[in-house]
Design a protein around this motif. Sequence first.
Motif, PDB file in Angstrom:
ATOM      1  N   GLY A 258       4.645  -4.199   4.130  1.00  0.00           N
ATOM      2  CA  GLY A 258       6.244  -4.734   4.663  1.00  0.00           C
ATOM      3  C   GLY A 258       6.438  -4.975   5.438  1.00  0.00           C
ATOM      4  O   GLY A 258       5.774  -5.790   6.356  1.00  0.00           O
ATOM      5  N   HIS A 278       6.248  -0.119   6.574  1.00  0.00           N
ATOM      6  CA  HIS A 278       6.993  -0.041   5.824  1.00  0.00           C
ATOM      7  C   HIS A 278       8.086   0.195   5.754  1.00  0.00           C
ATOM      8  O   HIS A 278       9.293   1.512   5.063  1.00  0.00           O
ATOM      9  CB  HIS A 278       6.690   1.268   4.886  1.00  0.00           C
ATOM     10  CG  HIS A 278       4.836   0.990   5.049  1.00  0.00           C
ATOM     11  ND1 HIS A 278       4.245  -0.017   4.021  1.00  0.00           N
ATOM     12  CD2 HIS A 278       3.316   2.207   5.353  1.00  0.00           C
ATOM     13  CE1 HIS A 278       2.946   0.447   3.899  1.00  0.00           C
ATOM     14  NE2 HIS A 278       2.510   0.969   4.549  1.00  0.00           N
ATOM     15  N   ASP A 303      10.334   2.516   2.727  1.00  0.00           N
ATOM     16  CA  ASP A 303       9.733   2.536   1.592  1.00  0.00           C
ATOM     17  C   ASP A 303       8.975   0.892   0.784  1.00  0.00           C
ATOM     18  O   ASP A 303       8.892   0.637  -0.380  1.00  0.00           O
ATOM     19  CB  ASP A 303       9.174   3.112   0.236  1.00  0.00           C
ATOM     20  CG  ASP A 303       9.362   3.232  -0.659  1.00  0.00           C
ATOM     21  OD1 ASP A 303       7.707   3.290  -0.266  1.00  0.00           O
ATOM     22  OD2 ASP A 303       8.910   3.606  -2.053  1.00  0.00           O
ATOM     23  N   THR A 304       8.845  -0.346   1.231  1.00  0.00           N
ATOM     24  CA  THR A 304       8.728  -0.862   1.926  1.00  0.00           C
ATOM     25  C   THR A 304       6.988  -1.508   1.226  1.00  0.00           C
ATOM     26  O   THR A 304       6.653  -0.538   2.377  1.00  0.00           O
ATOM     27  CB  THR A 304       8.791  -2.535   2.425  1.00  0.00           C
ATOM     28  OG1 THR A 304       8.497  -2.268   3.996  1.00  0.00           O
ATOM     29  CG2 THR A 304      10.786  -2.872   2.781  1.00  0.00           C
ATOM     30  N   SER A 307       3.503   1.204  -0.565  1.00  0.00           N
ATOM     31  CA  SER A 307       4.037   2.386   0.010  1.00  0.00           C
ATOM     32  C   SER A 307       4.130   2.735  -1.131  1.00  0.00           C
ATOM     33  O   SER A 307       4.921   2.250  -2.079  1.00  0.00           O
ATOM     34  CB  SER A 307       5.008   2.082   1.043  1.00  0.00           C
ATOM     35  OG  SER A 307       5.406   3.001   0.726  1.00  0.00           O
TER      36      SER A 307
END
Length: 336
Positions: A258, A278, A303-304, A307
Amino acid sequence: MAPAPAIAAAPVPLAIAAPAQHAAIAAPAPEALEPEAAEPEVDEFASAARLFSFTGEVPTTPVAEAAAEPEPAPDAPASDAVARGGRRRLSARRAVTASFSVGVLGVVGMLTVGMTMAPQAVAAVAGTDTTRASSNIVVAGDVRPGSGDEIQAYVAPATVQNSSLDRSDYSTGSIAATAASLGITQTSNFFVNNPNSPIQWPFAVGVPISYGFGWRTDVDTGTEFHEGADFTPGNGAHVQAIADGTVRIATENGGAYGVTIVLDHQIDGQLISTRYAHMQVGSLQVKVGDRVKVGQYIGRTGDTGFSFGAHTHVEVLVNGITPIDPIAWLRQHAGG
């Protein structure tokens, strides 16, 4: 005319005899108290001491003397009754004084025993071993432990001066305030960050960790090797650089990572790289080529990528490519 004087004289002796009899009863009263005043003084404390010490002799107390005193005969003069009453009152006062003295001696005796009782006796009741406990204590001073020259305290020299200790960085209030200012909503005592260290943890205060370094089982991918550690400080928490370095990667398109950043550091003459993955979209604070300082804010937890919940995946890469356990490395170099 001879009988007339005899009849007139008869009442005169009777009138005189009655006062004489009453005077005879009242007159001895001062004499009856003389034995009480003349009786020698008794040392009540000495009597109590003799009673308290067990000499084998049967002590005679004033109470016993009063009890053994015979009752007066019915025809005894009233003066004897007055004298006996005075002696009984004196005996009662002596008995009270003697009882008080015995009580005082008893209390003093118990205090003496309690103050002089060996600590081993008290420890025996409590079930502890004072000998073993005392052997584990090292007292500061000039006496070598175990030499036999016991000391009870250490007195610092007069030249020693007290110095103040700043505990602000370790107080619960300061940790909570720091966490709140940095968006950290979940804290932990898993580690303690030292803000003055040249190498620090990726968060300013201790936070929880969900997964560590090594093999793990994933419900989607099966068994996999986790190359870092997942920190869970809460969504939006500030992430900081663990050491001085240069930004090698800063992108929002890091694939499974992410939004991610990679920093290169020179630590003990060796290239050590760190990855932060993330993070939130739009949270990057640096770009490729930037020089960063230890503890510098570089992005926010998100939360990328691949994840399942807000966390920051952190890796430590030896020579820029080989992952090692970041927790073990940080404990060795950052402490906490």
